[in-house]
Write a protein that holds these residues in place. Structure first.
Motif, PDB file in Angstrom:
ATOM      1  N   THR A   1      27.686  -0.662   2.313  1.00  0.00           N
ATOM      2  CA  THR A   1      29.077  -0.415   2.676  1.00  0.00           C
ATOM      3  C   THR A   1      29.163  -0.168   4.177  1.00  0.00           C
ATOM      4  O   THR A   1      28.159   0.086   4.844  1.00  0.00           O
ATOM      5  N   VAL A   2      30.372  -0.226   4.727  1.00  0.00           N
ATOM      6  CA  VAL A   2      30.541   0.018   6.153  1.00  0.00           C
ATOM      7  C   VAL A   2      30.197   1.459   6.504  1.00  0.00           C
ATOM      8  O   VAL A   2      29.932   1.773   7.665  1.00  0.00           O
ATOM      9  N   GLU A   3      30.182   2.351   5.499  1.00  0.00           N
ATOM     10  CA  GLU A   3      29.806   3.745   5.737  1.00  0.00           C
ATOM     11  C   GLU A   3      28.297   3.940   5.741  1.00  0.00           C
ATOM     12  O   GLU A   3      27.829   5.034   6.031  1.00  0.00           O
ATOM     13  N   GLY A   4      27.525   2.912   5.385  1.00  0.00           N
ATOM     14  CA  GLY A   4      26.069   3.014   5.409  1.00  0.00           C
ATOM     15  C   GLY A   4      25.435   3.280   4.069  1.00  0.00           C
ATOM     16  O   GLY A   4      24.225   3.521   4.010  1.00  0.00           O
ATOM     17  N   LEU A   5      26.183   3.249   2.968  1.00  0.00           N
ATOM     18  CA  LEU A   5      25.614   3.468   1.643  1.00  0.00           C
ATOM     19  C   LEU A   5      25.044   2.155   1.104  1.00  0.00           C
ATOM     20  O   LEU A   5      25.635   1.092   1.296  1.00  0.00           O
ATOM     21  N   LEU A   6      23.894   2.230   0.438  1.00  0.00           N
ATOM     22  CA  LEU A   6      23.242   1.056  -0.117  1.00  0.00           C
ATOM     23  C   LEU A   6      23.649   0.888  -1.579  1.00  0.00           C
ATOM     24  O   LEU A   6      23.589   1.850  -2.355  1.00  0.00           O
ATOM     25  N   VAL A   7      24.053  -0.316  -1.952  1.00  0.00           N
ATOM     26  CA  VAL A   7      24.445  -0.621  -3.329  1.00  0.00           C
ATOM     27  C   VAL A   7      23.316  -1.438  -3.953  1.00  0.00           C
ATOM     28  O   VAL A   7      23.016  -2.546  -3.494  1.00  0.00           O
ATOM     29  N   LEU A   8      22.678  -0.888  -4.993  1.00  0.00           N
ATOM     30  CA  LEU A   8      21.484  -1.471  -5.596  1.00  0.00           C
ATOM     31  C   LEU A   8      21.767  -1.934  -7.019  1.00  0.00           C
ATOM     32  O   LEU A   8      22.605  -1.348  -7.722  1.00  0.00           O
ATOM     33  N   LEU A   9      21.029  -2.953  -7.441  1.00  0.00           N
ATOM     34  CA  LEU A   9      21.146  -3.471  -8.803  1.00  0.00           C
ATOM     35  C   LEU A   9      19.800  -3.362  -9.481  1.00  0.00           C
ATOM     36  O   LEU A   9      18.797  -3.889  -8.981  1.00  0.00           O
ATOM     37  N   ASP A  10      19.742  -2.646 -10.618  1.00  0.00           N
ATOM     38  CA  ASP A  10      18.514  -2.550 -11.392  1.00  0.00           C
ATOM     39  C   ASP A  10      18.184  -3.925 -11.973  1.00  0.00           C
ATOM     40  O   ASP A  10      18.985  -4.522 -12.683  1.00  0.00           O
ATOM     41  N   LYS A  11      16.993  -4.430 -11.649  1.00  0.00           N
ATOM     42  CA  LYS A  11      16.638  -5.790 -12.032  1.00  0.00           C
ATOM     43  C   LYS A  11      16.485  -5.964 -13.536  1.00  0.00           C
ATOM     44  O   LYS A  11      16.621  -7.086 -14.040  1.00  0.00           O
ATOM     45  N   SER A  12      16.195  -4.923 -14.251  1.00  0.00           N
ATOM     46  CA  SER A  12      15.977  -5.050 -15.692  1.00  0.00           C
ATOM     47  C   SER A  12      17.224  -4.753 -16.514  1.00  0.00           C
ATOM     48  O   SER A  12      17.504  -5.434 -17.504  1.00  0.00           O
ATOM     49  N   THR A  13      18.012  -3.741 -16.111  1.00  0.00           N
ATOM     50  CA  THR A  13      19.178  -3.340 -16.900  1.00  0.00           C
ATOM     51  C   THR A  13      20.499  -3.771 -16.275  1.00  0.00           C
ATOM     52  O   THR A  13      21.541  -3.652 -16.919  1.00  0.00           O
ATOM     53  N   TYR A  14      20.492  -4.229 -15.023  1.00  0.00           N
ATOM     54  CA  TYR A  14      21.678  -4.608 -14.255  1.00  0.00           C
ATOM     55  C   TYR A  14      22.618  -3.426 -14.013  1.00  0.00           C
ATOM     56  O   TYR A  14      23.799  -3.611 -13.709  1.00  0.00           O
TER      57      TYR A  14
ATOM     58  N   VAL B   1      16.949   4.294  15.327  1.00  0.00           N
ATOM     59  CA  VAL B   1      16.215   3.713  14.206  1.00  0.00           C
ATOM     60  C   VAL B   1      15.699   4.843  13.304  1.00  0.00           C
ATOM     61  O   VAL B   1      15.335   5.887  13.782  1.00  0.00           O
ATOM     62  N   VAL B   2      15.590   4.572  11.980  1.00  0.00           N
ATOM     63  CA  VAL B   2      15.096   5.558  11.032  1.00  0.00           C
ATOM     64  C   VAL B   2      13.929   4.970  10.256  1.00  0.00           C
ATOM     65  O   VAL B   2      13.929   3.785   9.950  1.00  0.00           O
ATOM     66  N   GLN B   3      12.942   5.789   9.985  1.00  0.00           N
ATOM     67  CA  GLN B   3      11.921   5.443   9.000  1.00  0.00           C
ATOM     68  C   GLN B   3      11.970   6.520   7.928  1.00  0.00           C
ATOM     69  O   GLN B   3      11.791   7.698   8.223  1.00  0.00           O
ATOM     70  N   THR B   4      12.246   6.135   6.706  1.00  0.00           N
ATOM     71  CA  THR B   4      12.373   7.110   5.630  1.00  0.00           C
ATOM     72  C   THR B   4      11.857   6.527   4.334  1.00  0.00           C
ATOM     73  O   THR B   4      11.913   5.316   4.123  1.00  0.00           O
ATOM     74  N   GLU B   5      11.327   7.383   3.489  1.00  0.00           N
ATOM     75  CA  GLU B   5      10.829   6.950   2.186  1.00  0.00           C
ATOM     76  C   GLU B   5      12.003   6.728   1.239  1.00  0.00           C
ATOM     77  O   GLU B   5      12.863   7.591   1.090  1.00  0.00           O
ATOM     78  N   LEU B   6      12.039   5.553   0.606  1.00  0.00           N
ATOM     79  CA  LEU B   6      13.105   5.218  -0.334  1.00  0.00           C
ATOM     80  C   LEU B   6      12.498   4.734  -1.644  1.00  0.00           C
ATOM     81  O   LEU B   6      12.570   3.539  -1.985  1.00  0.00           O
ATOM     82  N   PRO B   7      11.882   5.643  -2.414  1.00  0.00           N
ATOM     83  CA  PRO B   7      11.321   5.224  -3.704  1.00  0.00           C
ATOM     84  C   PRO B   7      12.378   4.706  -4.670  1.00  0.00           C
ATOM     85  O   PRO B   7      12.059   4.006  -5.623  1.00  0.00           O
ATOM     86  N   GLY B   8      13.663   5.035  -4.414  1.00  0.00           N
ATOM     87  CA  GLY B   8      14.737   4.555  -5.271  1.00  0.00           C
ATOM     88  C   GLY B   8      14.918   3.049  -5.227  1.00  0.00           C
ATOM     89  O   GLY B   8      15.618   2.476  -6.068  1.00  0.00           O
ATOM     90  N   LEU B   9      14.275   2.362  -4.247  1.00  0.00           N
ATOM     91  CA  LEU B   9      14.378   0.907  -4.167  1.00  0.00           C
ATOM     92  C   LEU B   9      13.507   0.198  -5.198  1.00  0.00           C
ATOM     93  O   LEU B   9      13.697  -1.000  -5.440  1.00  0.00           O
ATOM     94  N   ASN B  10      12.558   0.925  -5.777  1.00  0.00           N
ATOM     95  CA  ASN B  10      11.654   0.296  -6.747  1.00  0.00           C
ATOM     96  C   ASN B  10      12.433  -0.339  -7.896  1.00  0.00           C
ATOM     97  O   ASN B  10      13.276   0.301  -8.523  1.00  0.00           O
ATOM     98  N   GLY B  11      12.135  -1.602  -8.174  1.00  0.00           N
ATOM     99  CA  GLY B  11      12.763  -2.296  -9.294  1.00  0.00           C
ATOM    100  C   GLY B  11      14.217  -2.636  -9.095  1.00  0.00           C
ATOM    101  O   GLY B  11      14.915  -2.950 -10.062  1.00  0.00           O
TER     102      GLY B  11
ATOM    103  N   GLY C   1       0.816  -1.213   0.000  1.00  0.00           N
ATOM    104  CA  GLY C   1       0.000   0.000   0.000  1.00  0.00           C
ATOM    105  C   GLY C   1       0.842   1.251   0.000  1.00  0.00           C
ATOM    106  O   GLY C   1       1.937   1.299  -0.571  1.00  0.00           O
ATOM    107  N   PRO C   2       0.348   2.315   0.664  1.00  0.00           N
ATOM    108  CA  PRO C   2       1.057   3.608   0.621  1.00  0.00           C
ATOM    109  C   PRO C   2       2.421   3.573   1.304  1.00  0.00           C
ATOM    110  O   PRO C   2       3.250   4.439   1.066  1.00  0.00           O
ATOM    111  N   ASP C   3       2.670   2.577   2.169  1.00  0.00           N
ATOM    112  CA  ASP C   3       3.951   2.485   2.871  1.00  0.00           C
ATOM    113  C   ASP C   3       4.908   1.499   2.214  1.00  0.00           C
ATOM    114  O   ASP C   3       5.867   1.043   2.847  1.00  0.00           O
ATOM    115  N   ARG C   4       4.697   1.168   0.950  1.00  0.00           N
ATOM    116  CA  ARG C   4       5.513   0.134   0.316  1.00  0.00           C
ATOM    117  C   ARG C   4       6.976   0.553   0.159  1.00  0.00           C
ATOM    118  O   ARG C   4       7.849  -0.304  -0.018  1.00  0.00           O
ATOM    119  N   HIS C   5       7.253   1.864   0.192  1.00  0.00           N
ATOM    120  CA  HIS C   5       8.636   2.330   0.060  1.00  0.00           C
ATOM    121  C   HIS C   5       9.305   2.533   1.417  1.00  0.00           C
ATOM    122  O   HIS C   5      10.468   2.927   1.469  1.00  0.00           O
TER     123      HIS C   5
END
Length: 455
Positions: free
Chosen positions: A163-176, A146-156, A135-139
């Motif tokens: 990383t140990v610095e706290g950065l998230l490394v993401l892979l686009d499921k369609s284009t890699y 603790v943090v609650q934050t919107e991360l629409p960049g996770l879509n797909g 629903g509306p909280d899917r992101h």
């Protein structure tokens, strides 16, 4: 645990400080109606003369001091907030326009904010959910501090790791295409696609079992001021890239690295073939040579692949440590489980050195490819000088080992056990028992097959 977010309105820790300061800034300015009266009333000279005979109205000291912060003082406060946590810095800047003008914007160039160490979301980890919200909280995702934050960049995207610095490394499921995301500032940097490097077998596995099963990540991290390193053990490859590169550079595609991580701006991994802790050398790239691996420290202990010994890199209180996990028989449990030894990676002497006396009062949460060092002073339920196996470690999954003491070898049992694949038990980790369960779940990277029972 305090909740932080990008906006002070949802920041319980910063609400008192930020909201009061914002009200003070507003209170220090004349209301619009008063300004209108001052410019439109024909009796203004008379009122001005009458007001001159009165004692001038002054704001309370607390309000006056908050509203009168000049650029220099606001900058000093902002620097101290940034040195502690970038989330507090963002909350400080959100109070009012004048405070934003007196502080520094996050760098806007590609990977600028992401690779500026001042803006790293230190001490933040994203919690894995057995069932992501709908629903509306899917992101929405949960973080520890603790943090609650919107991360629409996770879509797909598929999460390769953090990383140990706290950065998230993401892979686009369609284009890699690989992207690096800061969960606090939400800045996103794009790296080349992994598509040319994926073998046919991996693509077939992805189509049948999804990305999490097909791509086994050993570690991700920063290998310099503007370089990201990805280490996989299935498919076997270590690659690096910078923003703007047309393709990933393959550093190694033959050796198998069991553990990998970044430490003090350099990327390290352990090679059983070389019997050493290896470091990624980027200096060769400046001489038109590809990056290469060099020996950082020789292993001074035996690793038996026949007995399935494992090693794990972990940063603990500013030191790079190596945990050796070996099989041993425990009479009190009537089974073979793993015992642990700690070695310091001496980069000056280029060798590993046994560490006596445990972990110096700290504890380590250990997964197959991740490890996290935590101080018991932060969470009193965590016991010092102990290794807490994660849910993907067999001694916890099969024998209920909750923690192992590095001082006397004692074993503490736990309530968390891996279960069957039925839906009946699948939601058992949506509300874990405590902080130890959360941290064990984070380093394991698994999201199902778990329930809670008494041992």
């Amino acid at each position: 645990m305090a909740k932080h977010s990008r906006s002070p309105s949802s920041n319980k820790t910063g609400l008192c400080r930020g909201a009061k300061a914002k009200r003070a800034c507003v209170a220090a300015k004349p209301p619009p109606s008063a300004l209108a009266m001052a410019t439109t009333s024909s009796s203004w000279p008379v009122k001005r003369a009458r007001g001159a005979r009165r004692r001038p109205r002054r704001l309370p000291v607390s309000k006056r001091s908050w509203a009168a912060l000049d650029y220099g003082l606001a900058g000093v406060i902002a620097e101290r907030e940034l040195a502690d946590d970038v989330s507090d810095y963002m909350s400080f800047r959100a109070v009012c326009h004048e405070w934003r003008r007196g502080t520094e914007d996050a760098p806007g160039q590609p990977l600028g904010c992401l690779l500026d160490r001042r803006f790293h979301p230190r001490r933040w980890i994203m919690l894995r959910e057995a069932k992501p919200p709908r629903g509306p909280d899917r992101h929405r995702r949960r973080f520890l501090n603790v943090v609650q934050t919107e991360l629409p960049g996770l879509n797909g995207h598929h999460l390769l790791g953090a990383t140990v610095e706290g950065l998230l490394v993401l892979l686009d499921k369609s284009t890699y295409v690989v992207r690096v995301l800061s969960p606090v500032t939400r800045q996103l940097a794009e790296l080349p696609s992994l598509d040319p490097l994926l073998p046919t077998e991996t693509r077939k596995t992805i189509s049948e079992y999804e990305h999490a099963y097909a791509l086994k990540v050993t570690g991700v991290g920063l290998a310099g001021d503007s370089t990201i390193a990805l280490c996989f053990y299935d498919p076997k490859m270590l690659v690096v890239a910078r923003p703007g590169d047309a393709r990933w550079t393959l550093v190694d595609g033959d050796r198998w690295f069991y553990t990998a991580m970044s430490f003090q701006g350099r990327f390290y991994c352990v090679s059983f073939h070389d019997k050493a802790v290896m470091a990624l050398d980027l200096d060769a790239a400046t001489a038109n040579q590809p990056p290469r691996l060099v020996v950082a420290a020789k292993l001074t202990f035996w690793v038996s692949l026949m007995r399935r010994d494992t090693v794990h890199l972990v940063e603990s209180d500013g030191r790079l440590l190596l945990l050796r996990r070996a099989l041993s028989f425990r009479e009190e449990l009537d089974c073979h489980i793993r015992s642990y030894e700690v070695f310091a990676v001496d980069l000056a002497a280029k060798e590993t050195v046994p560490v006596g006396g445990g972990l110096g009062g700290r504890a380590v949460f250990l997964g197959k490819t991740r490890a996290l060092s935590v101080s018991p002073l932060v969470f009193t339920s965590i016991r010092p000088d102990r290794v807490y196996p994660a849910a993907d470690i067999r001694e916890k999954r099969d024998y209920g080992v909750g923690s192992y003491s590095l001082l006397d070898g004692s074993v503490e049992r736990c309530k968390v056990r891996m279960g069957a694949t039925t839906d009946e038990f699948d939601g058992g980790w949506e509300r874990p028992c405590g902080i130890c369960d959360y941290l064990s779940w984070y380093v394991s990277g698994k999201c199902s097959w778990l329930w809670i029972q008494e041992i």
